[in-house]
Design a protein around this motif. Structure first.
Motif, PDB file in Angstrom:
ATOM      1  N   ILE A 165       0.862  -1.186   0.000  1.00 44.40           N
ATOM      2  CA  ILE A 165       0.000   0.000   0.000  1.00 44.40           C
ATOM      3  C   ILE A 165       0.898   1.235   0.000  1.00 44.40           C
ATOM      4  CG2 ILE A 165      -1.713   1.330   1.324  1.00 44.40           C
ATOM      5  CD1 ILE A 165      -2.772  -1.310   2.402  1.00 44.40           C
ATOM      6  N   PHE A 166       0.558   2.201  -0.847  1.00 40.57           N
ATOM      7  CA  PHE A 166       1.345   3.443  -0.900  1.00 40.57           C
ATOM      8  C   PHE A 166       0.799   4.436   0.128  1.00 40.57           C
ATOM      9  CE2 PHE A 166       2.231   1.618  -5.057  1.00 40.57           C
ATOM     10  CZ  PHE A 166       3.606   1.806  -5.127  1.00 40.57           C
ATOM     11  N   PHE A 211       3.521   8.944 -14.865  1.00 43.36           N
ATOM     12  CA  PHE A 211       4.847   8.398 -14.522  1.00 43.36           C
ATOM     13  C   PHE A 211       5.946   9.418 -14.828  1.00 43.36           C
ATOM     14  CE2 PHE A 211       8.475   5.758 -16.161  1.00 43.36           C
ATOM     15  CZ  PHE A 211       8.849   5.173 -14.962  1.00 43.36           C
ATOM     16  N   ILE A 212       5.888  10.007 -16.014  1.00 47.95           N
ATOM     17  CA  ILE A 212       6.929  10.961 -16.421  1.00 47.95           C
ATOM     18  C   ILE A 212       6.870  12.225 -15.565  1.00 47.95           C
ATOM     19  CG2 ILE A 212       7.677  12.466 -18.325  1.00 47.95           C
ATOM     20  CD1 ILE A 212       6.770  10.058 -20.142  1.00 47.95           C
ATOM     21  N   ARG A 237       4.799   1.397 -10.584  1.00 50.23           N
ATOM     22  CA  ARG A 237       3.752   0.679  -9.849  1.00 50.23           C
ATOM     23  C   ARG A 237       2.752   1.690  -9.254  1.00 50.23           C
ATOM     24  NH1 ARG A 237       0.296  -3.006  -9.777  1.00 50.23           N
ATOM     25  NH2 ARG A 237      -0.428  -3.604  -7.724  1.00 50.23           N
ATOM     26  N   LEU A 238       3.302   2.748  -8.691  1.00 49.93           N
ATOM     27  CA  LEU A 238       2.462   3.783  -8.075  1.00 49.93           C
ATOM     28  C   LEU A 238       1.497   4.387  -9.093  1.00 49.93           C
ATOM     29  CD1 LEU A 238       1.975   5.768  -5.624  1.00 49.93           C
ATOM     30  CD2 LEU A 238       3.723   7.211  -6.624  1.00 49.93           C
ATOM     31  N   ASN A 269      -5.682   2.692  -2.174  1.00 48.35           N
ATOM     32  CA  ASN A 269      -4.850   1.874  -3.060  1.00 48.35           C
ATOM     33  C   ASN A 269      -4.406   0.600  -2.376  1.00 48.35           C
ATOM     34  OD1 ASN A 269      -1.740   1.995  -2.305  1.00 48.35           O
ATOM     35  ND2 ASN A 269      -2.666   3.942  -1.679  1.00 48.35           N
ATOM     36  N   THR A 270      -4.315  -0.462  -3.140  1.00 51.32           N
ATOM     37  CA  THR A 270      -3.802  -1.732  -2.602  1.00 51.32           C
ATOM     38  C   THR A 270      -2.844  -2.318  -3.604  1.00 51.32           C
ATOM     39  OG1 THR A 270      -5.658  -2.899  -3.557  1.00 51.32           O
ATOM     40  CG2 THR A 270      -5.793  -2.337  -1.224  1.00 51.32           C
TER      41      THR A 270
END
Lengths: 270, 93
Positions: A165-166, A211-212, A237-238, A269-270
């Motif tokens: 988890i984030f 992502f970028i 991943r995030l 999130n998981t």
């Protein structure tokens, strides 16, 4: 030897030094991020002020075997990740210690499934929201407009993955936001990239675009491939699991109502 | 040109990279630059895990995308030139 224990991003660092006055200054400067003694620590950091390193204009991190040399203006640090210890020569001023601490945590977080991001961070109803952007993008404005939220920072926040988890963590590293910031964390719910020129208020982003943009806002100095590769893996991943948007924060007069609307039906999130 | 004497190209082993949404994002850690490799060129990036000559890459593109060899050569030369300038691909002597 005097000491205090800093707990930033869930990483407990014992700060040792012979100068009681300076350790007391550190304790009072980071009072909301000071851990009571006696608990297990993740790293020991020993300060010395007896000789000043050469001035270095740029911050640099160099890896030598299992150690890292962190250098910057008025500090030089040898970080031994295996021994979980670090020794730093630093000028005895809180401003320089604060700069060093940002660089230090940016590096040690990599070994703890985390990194630091140029962003404002907010928590509401145990959900965390990241508002990322460079200088002048509106991070402080976001923090100042966030009525009904806990503020995590208006400059640098920490993201860590724990049990897949984030989490978003507060830091004592703030910009122009002058209110007291508590040591808090919550599961990350959404990522926003601040864009004052956006006319529509809010635009959903693809994983690649997110992502970028995230990479461009990560606070990180190590020039080694392995650390960069780790950050790429964690960031991909995030951005795959967290919904992200471009946002013009000025379009939302009530941020609380806005994020409550986004969160309806969404799970952490998981 | 003698094939065996043709210079070979290979990914720079010092870069970090990640595949995401059919594109490849390469980071050069020494200058923190981010380079995006398109879906089409990502095939070349994967191939450059091992040393390849310009001719190898042209053959690969011609077979995969059924384009003529002259066009493929132009595209490959652009890719190689840009990749070497960015420091993400090395010439293996």
């Amino acid at each position: 030897m005097e000491y205090c224990v800093l707990n930033i991003g869930g990483l407990k660092v014992q700060v040792d030094g012979h100068d009681r006055e300076f350790i007391n200054l550190v304790s009072s400067q980071y009072i909301d991020f000071i851990q009571p003694g006696g608990e297990s620590i993740d790293l020991k950091l020993t300060l010395s002020h007896d000789s000043w390193p050469e001035d270095t204009e740029d911050i640099s991190i160099e890896k030598i075997n299992n150690s890292y040399i962190l250098a910057g203006e008025k500090f030089e640090c040898l970080l031994d990740t295996q021994a979980r210890s670090a020794a730093v020569r630093i000028i005895k001023e809180l401003t320089h210690f604060n700069t060093f601490l940002r660089v230090f945590y940016s590096q040690v977080l990599v070994f703890s499934e985390g990194f630091m991001v140029h962003a404002a961070g907010l928590i509401r109803n145990n959900r965390a929201y990241l508002f990322a952007g460079p200088s002048e993008s509106g991070k402080t404005t976001t923090a100042k407009r966030a009525n009904g939220f806990d503020i995590l920072s208006d400059e640098l926040v920490i993201i860590r993955r724990i049990n897949n988890i984030f989490f978003l963590y507060s830091t004592p590293f703030s910009g122009e936001y002058t209110q007291r910031i508590k040591n808090l964390k919550a599961p990350l719910s959404n990522i926003f990239f601040l864009n004052k020129r956006l006319k529509t208020g809010l635009v959903s982003k693809s994983s690649l675009s997110s992502f970028i943009d995230l990479l461009e806002n990560i606070f990180f100095f190590d020039q080694e491939k392995d650390s960069s590769q780790f950050i790429l893996g964690l960031s991909s991943r995030l951005t795959a699991v967290i919904e992200s948007f471009d946002i013009n924060i000025l379009s939302y007069s009530d941020l609380g109502r806005f994020v409550d609307g986004l969160s309806k039906g969404a799970e952490a999130n998981t | 040109m003698d094939y065996l004497k043709e210079p070979k190209l290979i990914r720079n082993s010092k870069v970090a990279w990640q595949e995401i949404d059919d594109a490849i994002v390469v980071v050069t850690p020494w200058n923190k630059q981010i380079h995006i490799i398109s879906e089409t060129a990502s095939m070349l990036w994967r191939a450059l895990a091992l040393p390849k000559s310009e001719k190898d890459l042209v053959t690969l593109i011609v077979q995969e995308y059924e384009i003529d060899e002259v066009r493929a050569e132009q595209d490959i030369r652009t890719f190689i030139k840009e990749s070497i300038e960015k420091g993400i691909v090395d010439i293996k002597e």
